[in-house]
Write a protein that holds these residues in place. Structure first.
Motif, PDB file in Angstrom:
ATOM      1  N   ALA A  16     -40.758 -28.673  98.235  1.00  0.00           N
ATOM      2  CA  ALA A  16     -40.536 -30.068  97.850  1.00  0.00           C
ATOM      3  C   ALA A  16     -39.824 -30.190  96.517  1.00  0.00           C
ATOM      4  O   ALA A  16     -38.933 -31.032  96.347  1.00  0.00           O
ATOM      5  CB  ALA A  16     -41.872 -30.809  97.807  1.00  0.00           C
ATOM      6  N   ARG A  62     -35.704 -29.461  98.880  1.00  0.00           N
ATOM      7  CA  ARG A  62     -36.369 -30.267  99.908  1.00  0.00           C
ATOM      8  C   ARG A  62     -35.687 -30.199 101.270  1.00  0.00           C
ATOM      9  O   ARG A  62     -36.282 -30.535 102.279  1.00  0.00           O
ATOM     10  CB  ARG A  62     -36.489 -31.726  99.451  1.00  0.00           C
ATOM     11  CG  ARG A  62     -35.169 -32.456  99.262  1.00  0.00           C
ATOM     12  CD  ARG A  62     -35.421 -33.855  98.721  1.00  0.00           C
ATOM     13  NE  ARG A  62     -34.185 -34.584  98.508  1.00  0.00           N
ATOM     14  CZ  ARG A  62     -33.545 -35.260  99.451  1.00  0.00           C
ATOM     15  NH1 ARG A  62     -34.046 -35.312 100.673  1.00  0.00           N
ATOM     16  NH2 ARG A  62     -32.419 -35.894  99.178  1.00  0.00           N
ATOM     17  N   ASP A  80     -45.089 -35.876  93.036  1.00  0.00           N
ATOM     18  CA  ASP A  80     -44.228 -36.976  93.495  1.00  0.00           C
ATOM     19  C   ASP A  80     -43.240 -36.482  94.546  1.00  0.00           C
ATOM     20  O   ASP A  80     -42.966 -37.181  95.536  1.00  0.00           O
ATOM     21  CB  ASP A  80     -43.468 -37.579  92.312  1.00  0.00           C
ATOM     22  CG  ASP A  80     -44.379 -38.389  91.388  1.00  0.00           C
ATOM     23  OD1 ASP A  80     -45.495 -38.732  91.823  1.00  0.00           O
ATOM     24  OD2 ASP A  80     -43.970 -38.649  90.232  1.00  0.00           O
ATOM     25  N   ALA A  81     -42.703 -35.288  94.341  1.00  0.00           N
ATOM     26  CA  ALA A  81     -41.763 -34.720  95.313  1.00  0.00           C
ATOM     27  C   ALA A  81     -42.457 -34.479  96.642  1.00  0.00           C
ATOM     28  O   ALA A  81     -41.869 -34.678  97.719  1.00  0.00           O
ATOM     29  CB  ALA A  81     -41.172 -33.425  94.769  1.00  0.00           C
ATOM     30  N   VAL A  89     -44.948 -36.214  97.785  1.00  0.00           N
ATOM     31  CA  VAL A  89     -45.142 -37.531  98.405  1.00  0.00           C
ATOM     32  C   VAL A  89     -43.860 -37.966  99.109  1.00  0.00           C
ATOM     33  O   VAL A  89     -43.891 -38.441 100.258  1.00  0.00           O
ATOM     34  CB  VAL A  89     -45.565 -38.568  97.343  1.00  0.00           C
ATOM     35  CG1 VAL A  89     -45.552 -39.983  97.946  1.00  0.00           C
ATOM     36  CG2 VAL A  89     -46.954 -38.237  96.799  1.00  0.00           C
ATOM     37  N   ARG A  90     -42.710 -37.790  98.440  1.00  0.00           N
ATOM     38  CA  ARG A  90     -41.426 -38.178  99.048  1.00  0.00           C
ATOM     39  C   ARG A  90     -41.128 -37.359 100.296  1.00  0.00           C
ATOM     40  O   ARG A  90     -40.471 -37.848 101.221  1.00  0.00           O
ATOM     41  CB  ARG A  90     -40.289 -38.025  98.029  1.00  0.00           C
ATOM     42  CG  ARG A  90     -40.345 -39.023  96.885  1.00  0.00           C
ATOM     43  CD  ARG A  90     -39.032 -39.049  96.113  1.00  0.00           C
ATOM     44  NE  ARG A  90     -38.693 -37.745  95.566  1.00  0.00           N
ATOM     45  CZ  ARG A  90     -39.112 -37.297  94.393  1.00  0.00           C
ATOM     46  NH1 ARG A  90     -39.905 -38.069  93.637  1.00  0.00           N
ATOM     47  NH2 ARG A  90     -38.768 -36.105  93.952  1.00  0.00           N
ATOM     48  N   ALA A  91     -41.637 -36.117 100.312  1.00  0.00           N
ATOM     49  CA  ALA A  91     -41.418 -35.256 101.481  1.00  0.00           C
ATOM     50  C   ALA A  91     -42.449 -35.514 102.573  1.00  0.00           C
ATOM     51  O   ALA A  91     -42.422 -34.843 103.612  1.00  0.00           O
ATOM     52  CB  ALA A  91     -41.461 -33.792 101.054  1.00  0.00           C
ATOM     53  N   HIS A  92     -43.349 -36.465 102.319  1.00  0.00           N
ATOM     54  CA  HIS A  92     -44.406 -36.824 103.272  1.00  0.00           C
ATOM     55  C   HIS A  92     -45.377 -35.658 103.527  1.00  0.00           C
ATOM     56  O   HIS A  92     -45.993 -35.592 104.585  1.00  0.00           O
ATOM     57  CB  HIS A  92     -43.796 -37.310 104.606  1.00  0.00           C
ATOM     58  CG  HIS A  92     -42.832 -38.439 104.445  1.00  0.00           C
ATOM     59  ND1 HIS A  92     -43.210 -39.703 104.053  1.00  0.00           N
ATOM     60  CD2 HIS A  92     -41.481 -38.476 104.606  1.00  0.00           C
ATOM     61  CE1 HIS A  92     -42.142 -40.489 103.980  1.00  0.00           C
ATOM     62  NE2 HIS A  92     -41.071 -39.763 104.309  1.00  0.00           N
ATOM     63  N   THR A  98     -50.192 -37.862 100.609  1.00  0.00           N
ATOM     64  CA  THR A  98     -50.159 -39.299 100.368  1.00  0.00           C
ATOM     65  C   THR A  98     -50.190 -39.566  98.867  1.00  0.00           C
ATOM     66  O   THR A  98     -50.585 -38.699  98.074  1.00  0.00           O
ATOM     67  CB  THR A  98     -51.370 -39.974 101.015  1.00  0.00           C
ATOM     68  OG1 THR A  98     -52.564 -39.519 100.350  1.00  0.00           O
ATOM     69  CG2 THR A  98     -51.461 -39.642 102.505  1.00  0.00           C
ATOM     70  N   PRO A  99     -49.793 -40.756  98.437  1.00  0.00           N
ATOM     71  CA  PRO A  99     -49.894 -41.095  97.012  1.00  0.00           C
ATOM     72  C   PRO A  99     -51.316 -40.956  96.479  1.00  0.00           C
ATOM     73  O   PRO A  99     -51.512 -40.533  95.336  1.00  0.00           O
ATOM     74  CB  PRO A  99     -49.412 -42.550  96.965  1.00  0.00           C
ATOM     75  CG  PRO A  99     -48.488 -42.670  98.125  1.00  0.00           C
ATOM     76  CD  PRO A  99     -49.088 -41.814  99.203  1.00  0.00           C
TER      77      PRO A  99
END
Length: 659
Positions: A79, A83, A222-223, A225-228, A231-232
């Protein structure tokens, strides 16, 4: 007309290969281990306590398979570093183009943009040069690697090579260095923390810049989270988690240093220095960390308590009689004591009267003496082969008249021991000692003098432990063994088989007689009084002390059916202690260690072997070998048992602290 698909295939497959050959680039074979020096790791018997790492220089490097890396660590790395790793073919053209444009605008080569594959290529095959030609070589090799290896293989190789700071190369070394655990057990918070370090391992050193390392951890989360990948909410929880960082390690961080160096010397002798320091060996040893910790504390505490009597050092060896495995080895009282750099458990020293365990074993085996024999303790002069005279003396300066063999041994009277030695034959004593594990008696048997039985010749503590272990194993000698298995990159180089490490040294009957004599507290009461430190409450334990005439060395050696122990106390520089004997110096360590080691265990002792005859001899039970009745009868006191002072029967005599 050539279809566009074929043209594209030629560009993606054929062209990189042509360029690869044309450029004369290095072979990409053996991706996982190419140019990768790996640390040797030495563990305790469970394989979970890391005792030491041995490596070239100060760097730590470990090799693990991808399945041995926590999934969270894999996802965190991808991530934050690359990514699109699972989509591209080695190059991320958009990312590389953006970075290249920025470099051109600022006239420098600082921007990232390299994929994980490109970073791996740079680490393995190329220099740190930032020229355009080197970047081209990097791109060519990256595409070539993508054609040769799967994504899993590439990620595995990357994780095994990337630098995480603090001399730790590879995720396994980093996990051990920072968190004291294998990479397979990393939590999400720990994985995100480690995955952020390679960007700037020195600047983000958590020991000097924890805030910076935590900020980078947030970027990684955070990376993810963006990569799913998470979760946040999971990211917030992981960031808030308190991390238990290990204290910064040094090159001297070694548990059980005496034992580790002893094992390392064997590895180097067998496999050579190069494989030891760079071969990535995983060594599982025989060491029991719980027993080792007990032993280290006992040696340290008891030696410190005797500093006022000029005692500066101590050592202990504990063996498993059933296998020969070294369960504990303390080479010194600490690195800070005089001579603390030496492993006193393997350095030959005079064993004092503890050597009598071999003399009396030989005497019983020879059938020239029995457990029912008596010996007259009175002054003697022994004529030696060179014409000189040897006159042994008892430790207490007294003579004790007729003594039964068990009392003579238990009270450690010297004159009876010399008489028994001479009556048995020094050559037979030497032979038995060798069979039971003493490896330093290498001269012809005829060259040894009567002082042998009083510890006049140097023997390593580990050999004394081996002798005790032989008695504990009912006569079977097993060479002390420290290594259970050796694995190098998945291949087993060595596995210990206890069945190949055994040799019949003496009979079970002789062993039982010695165990019985050495475990009966009545036999040693005249010298040590009742319930001395040789007695372990609730347990049958055999024990024998030893002290040299000049107080330079003292020992206690003993055993149960499941544990053999030898303890030494003295000074590494051979200076004498101030009247510290085996019962005062080594015995308290022996007592403390045995008490802790046997705590919670049921008492166990040997069954009487078949063939022994139990007879009553003047109030005590003697076990006789078949056919030795006449010997026992012929070696009774010529008159009523008596002596110039109390003979020690029942322990009514004066209590004398000696070895």
């Amino acid at each position: 007309m050539i279809p566009p698909a074929i043209v594209l295939a030629l560009l993606l497959v054929v062209l990189p290969g042509v360029l690869y050959v044309w450029a004369g680039l290095p072979s990409t074979a053996n991706l996982s281990t190419a140019r990768l020096p790996l640390s040797t790791r030495i563990y305790d018997r469970t394989g979970t306590i890391l005792l030491a790492e041995i490596h070239q220089g100060s760097d730590r490097r470990h090799l693990v398979s991808l399945r041995q890396v926590a999934p969270a660590m894999q996802k965190a790395t991808v991530a934050v570093e690359d990514r699109t790793f699972y989509e591209h073919g080695g190059l991320n053209l958009l990312r590389t183009g953006q970075a290249g444009l920025d470099d051109l605008l600022h006239l420098r080569f600082n921007q990232g943009g390299s994929t994980i594959t490109q970073q791996l290529v740079k680490n393995i095959y190329l220099s740190a040069d930032r020229s355009i030609l080197r970047k081209l070589d990097e791109a060519i090799l990256a595409v070539e690697i993508e054609h040769q290896y799967s994504k899993a293989q590439i990620l595995e190789a990357y994780l095994n090579r990337v630098y995480y700071g603090n001399r730790s190369y590879g995720v396994e070394a980093a996990a051990q260095s920072y968190f004291g655990k294998p990479a397979s057990q990393l939590s999400l918070a720990e994985a995100a923390f480690l995955a952020g370090l390679p960007q700037a391992p020195t600047e983000l050193d958590p020991y000097s810049n924890l805030n910076g390392a935590k900020a980078r951890q947030s970027v990684v989360l955070d990376a993810m989270v963006r990569a799913h990948d998470i979760t946040p909410a999971q990211a917030r929880t992981a960031y808030a988690q308190s991390l238990a960082l290990q204290k910064p390690s040094t090159s001297d961080d070694v548990k059980a240093p005496g034992f580790v160096h002893w094992v390392a010397a064997q590895l180097e002798k067998t496999y050579g220095d190069e494989l030891l320091k760079n071969g990535g060996l995983t060594v599982i040893t025989s060491l029991d960390w719980n027993l080792q910790s007990m032993a280290e504390r006992q040696v340290r505490e008891k030696v410190m308590a005797l500093q006022g009597q000029h005692v500066t050092d101590g050592a202990l060896v504990a063996l498993d009689p059933a296998t020969g495995g070294v369960l504990a080895m303390v080479g010194s009282a600490g690195a800070d004591v005089p001579g603390g750099q030496y492993n006193m458990s393997i350095i030959p020293r005079q064993p004092g009267s503890s050597f009598k365990i071999f003399t009396y074993t030989a005497a019983i085996e020879s059938q020239k003496f029995t457990m029912g024999s008596w010996v007259l303790d009175q002054p003697i002069n022994v004529r030696l082969s060179d014409g000189s005279t040897y006159t042994p003396h008892n430790y207490d300066g007294r003579y004790h008249g007729w003594q039964p063999i068990p009392f003579a041994l238990g009270n450690s009277f010297n004159i009876p021991a010399v008489k028994v030695e001479l009556g048995t034959g020094i050559d037979h004593v030497v032979d038995v000692a060798r069979r039971m594990g003493v490896e330093t008696l290498t001269q012809p048997a005829a060259s040894y003098q009567p002082s042998l039985t009083l510890g006049g010749y140097e023997v390593p503590l580990i050999d004394m432990a081996a002798g005790a272990s032989t008695l504990a194993a009912q006569g079977t000698y097993r060479h002390p063994q420290g290594i259970l298995s050796i694995v190098a990159q998945g291949q087993t180089l060595y596995r210990y088989d206890a069945r190949t490490n055994q040799q019949a040294a003496i009979s079970p009957q002789v062993s039982f007689i010695m165990a019985d004599m050495l475990s009966n507290d009545r036999n040693r009461m005249l010298a040590f009084g009742p319930n001395s430190d040789l007695v372990i409450p609730g347990h049958h334990v055999a024990a024998k002390t030893g002290t040299t005439n000049d107080f330079r060395d003292n020992l206690t050696v003993g055993f149960t059916p499941n544990l053999a122990v030898a303890v030494w106390v003295g000074n590494a520089d051979h200076t004498p202690m101030l009247h510290v004997s085996g019962i005062v110096g080594a015995a308290p360590i022996f007592h403390g260690f045995m008490t802790q080691a046997l705590s919670g265990q049921p008492d166990s002792w040997f069954a009487v072997p078949a063939g022994l005859q139990a007879v009553n001899v003047n109030g005590y039970t003697a076990y006789l070998l078949p056919g030795t009745d006449q010997v026992a009868q012929s070696q009774q006191p010529s008159g009523p048992p008596g002596c110039d002072e109390d003979c020690g029967g029942g322990g009514q005599g004066q209590h004398k602290k000696h070895g």
